[in-house]
Design a protein around this motif. Structure first.
Motif, PDB file in Angstrom:
ATOM      1  N   ILE A 160       1.607  12.502  -0.151  1.00  0.00           N
ATOM      2  CA  ILE A 160       1.083  13.670   0.554  1.00  0.00           C
ATOM      3  C   ILE A 160       0.752  14.728  -0.496  1.00  0.00           C
ATOM      4  CG2 ILE A 160       3.391  14.554   1.158  1.00  0.00           C
ATOM      5  CD1 ILE A 160       2.020  15.005   4.047  1.00  0.00           C
ATOM      6  N   ASP A 161      -0.518  15.010  -0.645  1.00  0.00           N
ATOM      7  CA  ASP A 161      -0.983  15.858  -1.752  1.00  0.00           C
ATOM      8  C   ASP A 161      -0.885  17.334  -1.393  1.00  0.00           C
ATOM      9  OD1 ASP A 161      -1.701  13.375  -2.691  1.00  0.00           O
ATOM     10  OD2 ASP A 161      -3.705  13.955  -3.344  1.00  0.00           O
ATOM     11  N   GLU A 162      -0.177  18.073  -2.202  1.00  0.00           N
ATOM     12  CA  GLU A 162      -0.102  19.521  -2.021  1.00  0.00           C
ATOM     13  C   GLU A 162      -0.424  20.215  -3.353  1.00  0.00           C
ATOM     14  OE1 GLU A 162      -0.017  21.050   0.731  1.00  0.00           O
ATOM     15  OE2 GLU A 162       1.367  20.165   2.181  1.00  0.00           O
ATOM     16  N   PRO A 163      -1.679  20.049  -3.815  1.00  0.00           N
ATOM     17  CA  PRO A 163      -2.014  20.627  -5.125  1.00  0.00           C
ATOM     18  C   PRO A 163      -1.948  22.151  -5.151  1.00  0.00           C
ATOM     19  CG  PRO A 163      -3.959  19.692  -4.047  1.00  0.00           C
ATOM     20  CD  PRO A 163      -2.772  19.255  -3.258  1.00  0.00           C
TER      21      PRO A 163
ATOM     22  N   LEU B  91       6.052  10.969  -0.913  1.00  0.00           N
ATOM     23  CA  LEU B  91       5.865  11.332  -2.318  1.00  0.00           C
ATOM     24  C   LEU B  91       4.959  12.560  -2.323  1.00  0.00           C
ATOM     25  CD1 LEU B  91       6.240  10.574  -5.362  1.00  0.00           C
ATOM     26  CD2 LEU B  91       3.981   9.514  -5.209  1.00  0.00           C
ATOM     27  N   LEU B  92       5.523  13.705  -2.628  1.00  0.00           N
ATOM     28  CA  LEU B  92       4.753  14.954  -2.625  1.00  0.00           C
ATOM     29  C   LEU B  92       3.989  15.038  -3.950  1.00  0.00           C
ATOM     30  CD1 LEU B  92       4.493  17.640  -0.938  1.00  0.00           C
ATOM     31  CD2 LEU B  92       6.201  18.577  -2.493  1.00  0.00           C
ATOM     32  N   ALA B  93       2.666  15.050  -3.870  1.00  0.00           N
ATOM     33  CA  ALA B  93       1.882  14.988  -5.114  1.00  0.00           C
ATOM     34  C   ALA B  93       1.313  16.358  -5.476  1.00  0.00           C
ATOM     35  CB  ALA B  93       0.758  13.971  -4.975  1.00  0.00           C
ATOM     36  N   THR B  94       1.567  16.769  -6.720  1.00  0.00           N
ATOM     37  CA  THR B  94       0.980  18.009  -7.249  1.00  0.00           C
ATOM     38  C   THR B  94       0.191  17.634  -8.497  1.00  0.00           C
ATOM     39  OG1 THR B  94       2.787  18.523  -8.777  1.00  0.00           O
ATOM     40  CG2 THR B  94       3.051  19.235  -6.483  1.00  0.00           C
TER      41      THR B  94
ATOM     42  N   ALA C  74      11.123  12.274  -0.551  1.00  0.00           N
ATOM     43  CA  ALA C  74      11.756  11.229  -1.353  1.00  0.00           C
ATOM     44  C   ALA C  74      11.317  11.273  -2.799  1.00  0.00           C
ATOM     45  CB  ALA C  74      11.436   9.870  -0.739  1.00  0.00           C
ATOM     46  N   GLY C  75      10.210  11.962  -3.074  1.00  0.00           N
ATOM     47  CA  GLY C  75       9.753  11.999  -4.444  1.00  0.00           C
ATOM     48  C   GLY C  75       8.709  13.077  -4.674  1.00  0.00           C
ATOM     49  N   LEU C  76       8.504  13.357  -5.953  1.00  0.00           N
ATOM     50  CA  LEU C  76       7.530  14.379  -6.357  1.00  0.00           C
ATOM     51  C   LEU C  76       6.693  13.817  -7.486  1.00  0.00           C
ATOM     52  CD1 LEU C  76       6.645  17.488  -6.384  1.00  0.00           C
ATOM     53  CD2 LEU C  76       8.291  17.724  -8.254  1.00  0.00           C
ATOM     54  N   HIS C  77       5.380  14.040  -7.401  1.00  0.00           N
ATOM     55  CA  HIS C  77       4.517  13.668  -8.521  1.00  0.00           C
ATOM     56  C   HIS C  77       4.090  14.937  -9.254  1.00  0.00           C
ATOM     57  CE1 HIS C  77       1.341  11.759 -10.876  1.00  0.00           C
ATOM     58  NE2 HIS C  77       0.692  12.899 -10.671  1.00  0.00           N
ATOM     59  N   VAL C  78       4.162  14.881 -10.574  1.00  0.00           N
ATOM     60  CA  VAL C  78       3.745  16.052 -11.363  1.00  0.00           C
ATOM     61  C   VAL C  78       2.756  15.644 -12.459  1.00  0.00           C
ATOM     62  CG1 VAL C  78       5.799  17.448 -10.943  1.00  0.00           C
ATOM     63  CG2 VAL C  78       5.807  15.821 -12.842  1.00  0.00           C
TER      64      VAL C  78
ATOM     65  N   VAL D   7       0.814  -1.231   0.000  1.00  0.00           N
ATOM     66  CA  VAL D   7       0.000   0.000   0.000  1.00  0.00           C
ATOM     67  C   VAL D   7       0.840   1.269   0.000  1.00  0.00           C
ATOM     68  CG1 VAL D   7      -1.955  -1.032   1.172  1.00  0.00           C
ATOM     69  CG2 VAL D   7      -0.143  -0.001   2.512  1.00  0.00           C
ATOM     70  N   LYS D   8       0.216   2.302  -0.515  1.00  0.00           N
ATOM     71  CA  LYS D   8       0.764   3.660  -0.414  1.00  0.00           C
ATOM     72  C   LYS D   8      -0.382   4.542   0.087  1.00  0.00           C
ATOM     73  CE  LYS D   8       0.929   5.739  -4.171  1.00  0.00           C
ATOM     74  NZ  LYS D   8      -0.036   6.669  -4.648  1.00  0.00           N
ATOM     75  N   PRO D   9      -0.457   4.796   1.403  1.00  0.00           N
ATOM     76  CA  PRO D   9      -1.536   5.655   1.879  1.00  0.00           C
ATOM     77  C   PRO D   9      -1.355   7.087   1.377  1.00  0.00           C
ATOM     78  CG  PRO D   9      -0.087   4.999   3.688  1.00  0.00           C
ATOM     79  CD  PRO D   9       0.395   4.287   2.470  1.00  0.00           C
ATOM     80  N   ALA D  10      -2.483   7.752   1.138  1.00  0.00           N
ATOM     81  CA  ALA D  10      -2.447   9.138   0.640  1.00  0.00           C
ATOM     82  C   ALA D  10      -3.129  10.060   1.628  1.00  0.00           C
ATOM     83  CB  ALA D  10      -3.146   9.212  -0.721  1.00  0.00           C
ATOM     84  N   LEU D  11      -2.490  11.199   1.858  1.00  0.00           N
ATOM     85  CA  LEU D  11      -3.045  12.220   2.768  1.00  0.00           C
ATOM     86  C   LEU D  11      -3.099  13.555   2.029  1.00  0.00           C
ATOM     87  CD1 LEU D  11      -0.718  11.690   5.857  1.00  0.00           C
ATOM     88  CD2 LEU D  11      -3.210  11.560   5.954  1.00  0.00           C
ATOM     89  N   ILE D  12      -4.061  14.388   2.373  1.00  0.00           N
ATOM     90  CA  ILE D  12      -3.996  15.778   1.899  1.00  0.00           C
ATOM     91  C   ILE D  12      -2.980  16.496   2.784  1.00  0.00           C
ATOM     92  CG2 ILE D  12      -5.278  17.952   1.747  1.00  0.00           C
ATOM     93  CD1 ILE D  12      -7.710  16.223   0.987  1.00  0.00           C
ATOM     94  N   GLY D  13      -2.046  17.188   2.179  1.00  0.00           N
ATOM     95  CA  GLY D  13      -0.944  17.795   2.927  1.00  0.00           C
ATOM     96  C   GLY D  13      -1.394  18.946   3.821  1.00  0.00           C
ATOM     97  N   PRO D  14      -0.572  19.276   4.809  1.00  0.00           N
ATOM     98  CA  PRO D  14      -0.962  20.295   5.790  1.00  0.00           C
ATOM     99  C   PRO D  14      -1.132  21.682   5.188  1.00  0.00           C
ATOM    100  CG  PRO D  14       1.348  19.662   6.061  1.00  0.00           C
ATOM    101  CD  PRO D  14       0.745  18.695   5.095  1.00  0.00           C
ATOM    102  N   LEU D  15      -0.312  22.009   4.207  1.00  0.00           N
ATOM    103  CA  LEU D  15      -0.433  23.366   3.653  1.00  0.00           C
ATOM    104  C   LEU D  15      -1.660  23.485   2.774  1.00  0.00           C
ATOM    105  CD1 LEU D  15       3.342  24.046   3.279  1.00  0.00           C
ATOM    106  CD2 LEU D  15       1.718  25.466   4.545  1.00  0.00           C
ATOM    107  N   THR D  16      -1.942  22.447   2.006  1.00  0.00           N
ATOM    108  CA  THR D  16      -3.172  22.482   1.196  1.00  0.00           C
ATOM    109  C   THR D  16      -4.388  22.496   2.116  1.00  0.00           C
ATOM    110  OG1 THR D  16      -2.143  21.470  -0.714  1.00  0.00           O
ATOM    111  CG2 THR D  16      -4.524  21.156  -0.494  1.00  0.00           C
ATOM    112  N   PHE D  17      -4.334  21.725   3.191  1.00  0.00           N
ATOM    113  CA  PHE D  17      -5.454  21.691   4.136  1.00  0.00           C
ATOM    114  C   PHE D  17      -5.708  23.094   4.708  1.00  0.00           C
ATOM    115  CE2 PHE D  17      -7.380  21.207   8.311  1.00  0.00           C
ATOM    116  CZ  PHE D  17      -8.433  20.344   8.036  1.00  0.00           C
TER     117      PHE D  17
END
Ligand SMILES: CN1c2c(nc(N)[nH]c2=O)NC[C@@H]1CNc1ccc(C(=O)N[C@@H](CCC(=O)N[C@@H](CCC(=O)N[C@@H](CCC(=O)O)C(=O)O)C(=O)O)C(=O)O)cc1
Ligand SMILES: N[C@@H](CCS)C(=O)O
Ligand SMILES: [Zn+2]
Length: 780
Positions: A203-206, A235-238, A256-260, A152-162
């Protein structure tokens, strides 16, 4: 090896199982155990699909009973104190009360998730907000997936986006000031995940795709430094737009990583690669998470070949965003022809696409030769199919002149011509179009679509509904009645079903908010209107009353925005084609004697690009498309438009440039704040600011509406003010609809008398918000 993964999967279910279960729970037809079982079944199925497709990691944390932002608030324990709930012991019933309101409290506000048609619940913050932990559903679902044998790779909405997307009622409240409390909370969650042996956390930071000011941008480094020793790989997701402007920051962040998103912003890949460190993952979102087109897989592999050479195993492959915004499974579509179906991929099919790209990068194209051959053939057929291009449509768009996007005379001249025949009283009353879509109406349509109800009987049933709606409006005394839109499944899909160049699906449902779904039609080719779409219904409605019947259309920008749009030509071009189709309908309505016509544009603002730098260009073509649709009529025909769901203050000049004779607009929930901006800006034409909120069954009393009318009169001259609700009444029941409209009419009569007697209406300070809070808010 290059890893294949997705950021999230739709939770609603291929057959909208979650919607039906949640609504049954609300009605009390099933209990928590049965509801939980439906959730478990859906999660199990979706994880298994991800595994079967060959993804290396399956996503958890993407399930929500109502909304992912509310889930994040519930996980953090950051619930509005006004509900009085214990965050650690939040029940499912209370969770839904936060989402939908209860007898004592209105629901959390709901707003659009970036530029999507998905609505999230807005967390409420204040100086007392704590993040001391809440429910453990997130961890329960993680354990559930692992017990089923998933990596698994759990996903969270990041603190700054929140924090950025949350709101505070206190003026000038410093949301970032809560970082000192929210960061330890996230760290605790990450440490707990680490203790459970989780390797990767998404961790999603759109918000990184927005034009962030320095304060927010600078908050990333210290916060993510705090997380870097929590024991998990982040994995920081944008998504949704480019983050290239932050490339140096992103390259240096201790993640450790970035999603674009390489679908919305393919050009950012080069900029990112130039700055990318050897030791960090770059997750390439190449499969479209926002649209339903099958990917041209060879092109996607080609797009990533340089990145693969540079990054090797540090290159990951994914969809551009969560698949939440796509329908679930194309395999169910048994009424699409083979050619069209071959051009499409829904969420389940996109899992396979991600894996084909991954395997080609890892093992060479030969290993997926068969899949690539199918994809190449589909791409070729889509490029060359005769059903896509219609030279007549292209020619018509090319021949458009400035005059086609302009009414013959300016508003003051038109207004005189309209007053001359309309002879409306001061403060004319109207509604926004739809009346309650009852179960009976939907059941009749479902039976008609299944072939169980003959067409003439379906038409008769809808006419009976129209007759009822017109009679009720006559009784109430509305000056400009509507036919009620009973015949429409949805304000966009209905038109998509009738326009050439569109197709529609049977099960292509996408969650819009909570349990509510939409089924966006698919624009695959040049758009035109084979035959009139609404004229007979409006003509029938007009035959039932001597009042001027308002025709009701959805505007080109909203049809574009709420459809799956072709990606082989600019959106502007497609929008102009739709505009011409709507123009034809407007002209036909006028010919049929319908001389007040509303062209709804609720999604006009939603279409704004995420980056302000691109706003002007959008507003120019979107405004032009609207004017093309509206300008084929004579001066005396009155064009209305309607907007809702958005803050409009920052685009008022563009709204004025649409040059509708009348705009009805949602304002009551903001206590007419919007109107101040309209007043300052001196909006030149007529305005109907909504005087009551239709999102709740609550019936606002007469004096509450009178107060809003008085507020409106402070900025809009009485001669240019209309009285109407905020939006359509389709989600309401009849009892509250009649009661609220009756109060609206009474408030209007009192306002008219005051004006006639030269009495100034008093704007009491009375709390609209307090009144709202007192209502049983079944908003959502
Ligand atoms: C104004 N809004 C809209 C948005 N986008 C759109 N495309 N359309 C919109 O109106 N975006 C912003 C907002 C979002 N708001 C809403 C509000 C309400 C809904 C909603 O109620 N959705 C319905 C589905 C509506 C629909 O398409 N109905 C069809 C099919 C109905 C159906 O499910 N039939 C059943 C059988 C029913 C029976 O037998 O009784 C079936 O087919 O199985 C119709 O009326 O024909 C929902 O249920 O979620 C959405 C967005
Ligand atoms: N005419 C539509 C507009 C919704 S935004 C309705 O009344 O439902
Ligand atoms: Zn509306």
């Amino acid at each position: 090896m290059t890893i294949a993964h997705v950021l999230g999967f739709p939770r609603i279910g291929a057959q909208r199982e979650l919607k039906f279960a949640v609504e049954s729970f609300w009605r009390g037809d099933i209990g928590e155990t049965e509801l939980a079982a439906v959730g478990s079944t859906l999660r199990r199925r979706h994880w298994q699909w991800q595994k079967d497709a060959g993804l290396d990691l399956v996503s958890t944390g993407d399930f929500a009973w109502y909304d992912q932002m509310l889930n994040t608030a519930a996980l953090l324990g950051a619930l509005p104190a006004r509900f009085g709930f214990d965050p650690k012991a939040l029940t499912l019933k209370q969770y839904f009360e936060l989402a939908r309101g209860n007898a004592a409290q209105p629901a959390l506000e709901m707003t659009k998730w970036f530029d999507t048609n998905y609505h999230y619940l807005v967390p409420e913050l204040d100086a007392e907000t704590r993040f001391d932990g809440g429910v453990d559903w997130f961890f329960y679902e993680l354990a559930e997936a692992r017990s089923q044998g998933h990596n698994v790779k759990p996903a969270l909405i990041g603190p700054l986006t929140f924090l950025y997307l949350a709101k505070s009622k206190a003026a000038g409240f410093d949301k970032l000031g809560l970082a000192g409390r929210i960061v330890p909370a996230y760290r605790r969650i990450l440490e707990k995940l680490a203790a459970q042996g989780v390797e990767w956390v998404q961790i999603d930071e759109p918000i990184l795709a927005l034009e962030l000011d320095a304060q927010w941008r600078n908050a990333f480094a210290p916060i993510y430094r705090e997380f870097s020793t929590a024991g998990v790989k982040l994995l920081l997701a944008t998504y949704f737009d480019s983050v290239a402007e932050h490339a140096p920051l992103l390259a240096s962040l201790p993640v450790a990583g970035l999603h674009v998103d390489l679908v919305r912003a393919p050009q950012q890949l080069d900029a990112l690669l130039a700055a990318w460190p050897q030791d960090k993952v770059l997750s390439a979102g190449v499969i479209d998470g926002r649209n339903i087109w099958a990917a041209d897989l060879s092109a996607k592999i080609e797009q990533l070949s340089a990145a693969k050479t540079q990054l090797g195993n540090k290159l990951w492959v994914s969809a551009s965003s969560s698949l939440l915004h796509t329908p679930v499974d194309l395999a169910q579509e048994d009424q699409l022809d083979a050619e069209l179906k071959g051009w499409l991929a829904f969420a389940k099919q996109k899992l396979d696409e991600v894996v084909v790209v991954q395997r080609a990068l890892n093992e060479g194209r030969g290993t997926v030769a068969a899949q690539l051959a199918v994809s190449d053939a589909a791409a070729q057929s889509r490029r060359t199919s005769a059903r896509i291009h219609n030279p007549a449509v292209g020619g018509r768009v090319a021949a458009l002149t400035g005059a086609d996007a302009k009414r013959a005379h300016a508003y003051p001249v038109r207004a005189d011509a309209q007053r001359a025949w309309l002879k409306l009283p001061l403060l004319p009353t109207t509604s926004i179009g739809s009346f309650p879509q009852t179960r009976e109406i939907r059941a009749a349509r479902a039976a008609f679509k299944r072939g169980e109800l003959p067409q003439d009987q379906y038409i008769a049933a809808m006419q009976a509904e129209i007759k009822l709606v017109v009679a009720k409006q006559d009784e109430l005394g509305l000056d400009v009645p509507v036919h009620g839109e009973a015949e429409r499944n949805d304000m966009v899909e209905y038109f998509g079903e009738q326009l050439a160049g569109f197709t529609f699906t049977r099960f292509g449902w996408v969650q819009s908010y909570g349990s509510r779904c939409v089924k966006p039609p698919v624009i695959f080719g040049d758009v035109s209107r084979p035959t009139p779409m609404t004229v007979e219904w409006s003509r029938y409605a007009q035959s039932l009353t001597s009042k001027p019947m308002k025709g009701m259309l959805t505007g080109p920008v909203t049809i574009l925005q709420w459809s799956f749009v072709r990606d082989d030509q600019p959106r502007e071009q497609t929008c102009l084609q739709i505009a011409l189709a709507i123009r034809d309908e407007v002209v036909d309505l006028e010919q049929a004697g319908i001389k007040v016509i509303q062209i709804d544009e609720p999604a006009f603002r939603e279409g704004l690009p995420l980056k302000r730098a691109a706003w002007d260009a959008y507003l120019e073509w979107a405004g032009r498309a609207f004017r093309v649709s509206a300008s084929g009529v004579v001066d005396s025909t009155q064009i209305h438009t309607h907007m809702c769901y958005s803050e409009f203050n920052d685009i008022l000049p563009a709204i004025a440039a649409m040059d509708a004779d009348v705009i009805t607009i949602e304002t009551s929930r903001s206590d007419m704040e919007l109107l101040e901006a309209f007043g300052t800006f001196a909006y030149p034409n007529e305005i109907g600011p909504g005087v009551y909120d239709i999102h709740s069954p609550r019936v606002p009393p007469v004096n509450e509406m009178l107060r809003l009318i008085a507020k409106a009169l402070e900025v809009v001259p009485a001669e240019r003010l209309w009285i109407n609700p905020d939006c359509g009444l389709k989600t309401r029941g009849w009892p509250e609809t009649e009661a609220a409209l009756s109060n609206m009419l009474q408030a209007t009569r009192e306002a008219r008398s005051a004006i006639a007697e030269g009495r100034k209406l008093v704007v009491e300070a009375a709390g609209h918000h307090a009144a709202h809070a007192a209502g049983a808010c079944g908003c959502h």
